[in-house]
Motif scaffolding. Structure first.
Motif, PDB file in Angstrom:
ATOM      1  N   VAL A 181     -22.746 -49.509 -15.859  1.00 45.44           N
ATOM      2  CA  VAL A 181     -23.393 -50.502 -15.111  1.00 45.44           C
ATOM      3  C   VAL A 181     -23.557 -51.986 -15.803  1.00 45.44           C
ATOM      4  CG1 VAL A 181     -25.724 -50.456 -15.675  1.00 45.44           C
ATOM      5  CG2 VAL A 181     -25.274 -50.331 -13.334  1.00 45.44           C
ATOM      6  N   ALA A 182     -23.378 -51.898 -17.240  1.00 49.40           N
ATOM      7  CA  ALA A 182     -23.507 -53.078 -18.083  1.00 49.40           C
ATOM      8  C   ALA A 182     -23.280 -52.399 -19.389  1.00 49.40           C
ATOM      9  CB  ALA A 182     -25.012 -53.586 -17.783  1.00 49.40           C
ATOM     10  N   ARG A 183     -23.397 -53.364 -20.222  1.00 51.91           N
ATOM     11  CA  ARG A 183     -23.377 -52.909 -21.785  1.00 51.91           C
ATOM     12  C   ARG A 183     -24.416 -53.586 -22.523  1.00 51.91           C
ATOM     13  NH1 ARG A 183     -19.261 -52.338 -25.798  1.00 51.91           N
ATOM     14  NH2 ARG A 183     -18.299 -50.654 -24.897  1.00 51.91           N
ATOM     15  N   ASP A 196     -27.475 -54.552  -8.193  1.00 48.25           N
ATOM     16  CA  ASP A 196     -27.151 -55.191  -9.370  1.00 48.25           C
ATOM     17  C   ASP A 196     -28.287 -55.300 -10.273  1.00 48.25           C
ATOM     18  OD1 ASP A 196     -24.291 -55.960  -8.667  1.00 48.25           O
ATOM     19  OD2 ASP A 196     -25.213 -56.832  -7.124  1.00 48.25           O
ATOM     20  N   HIS A 197     -28.203 -56.034 -11.357  1.00 47.54           N
ATOM     21  CA  HIS A 197     -29.273 -56.202 -12.629  1.00 47.54           C
ATOM     22  C   HIS A 197     -29.551 -57.327 -13.168  1.00 47.54           C
ATOM     23  CE1 HIS A 197     -27.851 -52.092 -12.494  1.00 47.54           C
ATOM     24  NE2 HIS A 197     -28.936 -51.853 -12.529  1.00 47.54           N
ATOM     25  N   LEU A 198     -30.934 -57.530 -13.145  1.00 47.75           N
ATOM     26  CA  LEU A 198     -31.458 -58.781 -13.860  1.00 47.75           C
ATOM     27  C   LEU A 198     -31.490 -58.187 -15.268  1.00 47.75           C
ATOM     28  CD1 LEU A 198     -33.980 -60.244 -11.296  1.00 47.75           C
ATOM     29  CD2 LEU A 198     -31.749 -60.786 -11.770  1.00 47.75           C
ATOM     30  N   ILE A 199     -30.952 -58.736 -16.338  1.00 48.23           N
ATOM     31  CA  ILE A 199     -31.078 -58.361 -17.635  1.00 48.23           C
ATOM     32  C   ILE A 199     -31.922 -59.120 -18.524  1.00 48.23           C
ATOM     33  CG2 ILE A 199     -30.004 -57.485 -19.596  1.00 48.23           C
ATOM     34  CD1 ILE A 199     -27.787 -56.614 -17.877  1.00 48.23           C
ATOM     35  N   CYS A 200     -32.863 -58.836 -19.043  1.00 53.65           N
ATOM     36  CA  CYS A 200     -33.883 -59.920 -19.864  1.00 53.65           C
ATOM     37  C   CYS A 200     -33.023 -59.690 -21.338  1.00 53.65           C
ATOM     38  CB  CYS A 200     -35.303 -59.079 -19.927  1.00 53.65           C
ATOM     39  SG  CYS A 200     -36.191 -60.514 -21.028  1.00 53.65           S
ATOM     40  N   THR A 201     -32.660 -61.085 -21.926  1.00 46.99           N
ATOM     41  CA  THR A 201     -32.238 -60.863 -22.980  1.00 46.99           C
ATOM     42  C   THR A 201     -33.215 -60.952 -24.229  1.00 46.99           C
ATOM     43  OG1 THR A 201     -32.090 -63.530 -22.782  1.00 46.99           O
ATOM     44  CG2 THR A 201     -29.974 -62.306 -22.147  1.00 46.99           C
ATOM     45  N   GLY A 216     -15.105 -52.490  -6.315  1.00 49.35           N
ATOM     46  CA  GLY A 216     -16.461 -52.284  -6.985  1.00 49.35           C
ATOM     47  C   GLY A 216     -16.652 -53.600  -7.634  1.00 49.35           C
ATOM     48  N   HIS A 217     -17.986 -53.960  -8.307  1.00 46.77           N
ATOM     49  CA  HIS A 217     -18.149 -54.796  -8.978  1.00 46.77           C
ATOM     50  C   HIS A 217     -19.480 -54.594  -9.879  1.00 46.77           C
ATOM     51  CE1 HIS A 217     -21.276 -55.740  -6.106  1.00 46.77           C
ATOM     52  NE2 HIS A 217     -21.857 -56.050  -6.881  1.00 46.77           N
ATOM     53  N   ARG A 218     -19.404 -55.762 -10.722  1.00 40.71           N
ATOM     54  CA  ARG A 218     -20.505 -55.698 -11.842  1.00 40.71           C
ATOM     55  C   ARG A 218     -21.167 -57.045 -11.891  1.00 40.71           C
ATOM     56  NH1 ARG A 218     -19.565 -51.915 -17.432  1.00 40.71           N
ATOM     57  NH2 ARG A 218     -20.171 -53.494 -18.713  1.00 40.71           N
ATOM     58  N   VAL A 254     -15.635 -58.756 -10.342  1.00 41.73           N
ATOM     59  CA  VAL A 254     -15.362 -57.911  -9.183  1.00 41.73           C
ATOM     60  C   VAL A 254     -13.762 -57.292  -9.294  1.00 41.73           C
ATOM     61  CG1 VAL A 254     -14.679 -58.327  -6.493  1.00 41.73           C
ATOM     62  CG2 VAL A 254     -16.468 -59.702  -7.701  1.00 41.73           C
ATOM     63  N   TYR A 255     -14.048 -55.963  -9.284  1.00 40.66           N
ATOM     64  CA  TYR A 255     -12.902 -55.053  -9.515  1.00 40.66           C
ATOM     65  C   TYR A 255     -11.958 -54.585  -8.397  1.00 40.66           C
ATOM     66  CZ  TYR A 255     -15.365 -54.704 -13.753  1.00 40.66           C
ATOM     67  OH  TYR A 255     -16.236 -54.702 -15.127  1.00 40.66           O
ATOM     68  N   GLY A 256     -10.779 -54.392  -8.597  1.00 48.78           N
ATOM     69  CA  GLY A 256     -10.365 -53.904  -7.322  1.00 48.78           C
ATOM     70  C   GLY A 256      -8.594 -54.210  -7.420  1.00 48.78           C
ATOM     71  N   LEU A 257      -7.798 -54.255  -6.345  1.00 51.18           N
ATOM     72  CA  LEU A 257      -6.584 -54.762  -6.538  1.00 51.18           C
ATOM     73  C   LEU A 257      -5.996 -55.891  -6.220  1.00 51.18           C
ATOM     74  CD1 LEU A 257      -5.316 -51.182  -5.463  1.00 51.18           C
ATOM     75  CD2 LEU A 257      -5.679 -51.849  -7.764  1.00 51.18           C
ATOM     76  N   SER A 258      -5.437 -56.648  -6.881  1.00 52.78           N
ATOM     77  CA  SER A 258      -4.846 -58.020  -6.402  1.00 52.78           C
ATOM     78  C   SER A 258      -3.701 -57.902  -5.263  1.00 52.78           C
ATOM     79  CB  SER A 258      -4.243 -58.632  -7.695  1.00 52.78           C
ATOM     80  OG  SER A 258      -2.812 -58.165  -8.285  1.00 52.78           O
TER      81      SER A 258
END
Lengths: 166, 166
Positions: free
Chosen positions: A86-88, A105-110, A140-142, B145-149
């Motif tokens: 989900v994140a790093r 999705d996420h709000l990440i506090c730095t 998918g997306h991040r 955004v992940y996927g196929l071009s």
DNA sequence: CTACCTGCAAAAAGTTTGCAGGACA
DNA sequence: TGTCCTGCAAACTTTTTGCAGGTAG
């Protein structure tokens, strides 16, 4: 007809889904893998491999699992669609449940590392729309939004701070 | 009044901005750091540390820079606001220009690794809105955004040449 | 019995750091 | 001259892999 409200088809338990996946790969749903699965699904928090290894390495009962096995199980669970990265954070991949749990999705506090989940279908639709304009097929997306959470930027109380309200 | 059309205040060159930052940190804008900067800003492509190290390590002219120095320079340039880490590919951090260049996001082809830039202000506004609802103060975000071009999921057709006319 | 698993330690891969010699002001 | 820089190699971190012994069917 399957992009909205992803909280569907939860007719199968994580264990069943994992087993099904493993079988399909000629792998076994061993006791060890079940332990990892149960630890992972024991709560809904985000976690990274190291935390899981920690929780599974030194235990009195026979439920200890080695580091390598944990990593291997995590990868399988991602492939099985049970987890997603989900994140790093702190140079570590952060995982969360991706089964029977709506996409978000996420709000990440730095400052504090806190991760706040949110879900916004309009953003989701726009992503699809933009992708379509580029002939891109989304799988998918991040989306990680960085900044300061309320607790982090709202001074603990008095102390007036430079920034107060706008 | 400064969130839209970020292509502003480019009155200062990257070199000037870098120098200013370094000075503010009690550091020097050395010849070596200038070489790294110039290599980085010689084009607008995305790159990772290793590619840059590669380009700067074995050269005939006196413009060779060591691996450690490249990494140190990259970190400084990120802190200086010249670069930003934009994604992660092949377990490597991917960088891009973050100065005098409008903010944008990416469509990342999981098959070819291709990265397509896009910009969508509505998504941007929604992110701000969602964050505001959580009392979260945004400083930045990362949307992959992940996927196929198009090329990756549209069969090469006959053998006409990939690319022909649009 | 054969194939798959597990844990350990070693290996990878990317990035950072200690250090000795060199450069800048 | 003193401080900051650079390159090299070694160190570190996270994740993966080889291997020998163990387990499932």
């Amino acid at each position: 007809m399957s992009n909205d409200l992803a909280s569907v088809e939860v007719s199968v338990s994580p264990a069943e889904k994992f087993e099904e996946y493993l079988r399909s790969q000629g792998m076994q749903f061993t006791a060890t893998r079940r332990i990892v699965l149960e630890e992972v699904f024991s709560d809904h928090e985000h976690f990274d491999a190291d935390q899981l290894v920690e929780r599974l390495s030194h235990r009195k009962d026979g439920r200890r699992v080695g580091r390598a096995t944990v990593y291997r199980a995590l990868n399988s669970m991602v492939e099985a669609g049970l987890l997603r990265k989900v994140a790093r954070a702190n140079d570590r991949e952060v995982y969360e449940h991706d089964y029977g749990y709506p996409q978000h999705d996420h709000l990440i506090c730095t400052k504090t590392g806190e991760m706040i989940e949110f879900r916004n279908d309009v953003i989701r639709e726009l992503i699809e729309k933009v992708a379509a304009e580029h002939g891109f097929q989304v799988t998918g997306h991040r989306l990680e939004v960085y900044g300061l959470s309320k607790e982090a930027h709202e001074p603990p109380k008095r102390r007036h701070s430079m920034l107060d309200r706008i």
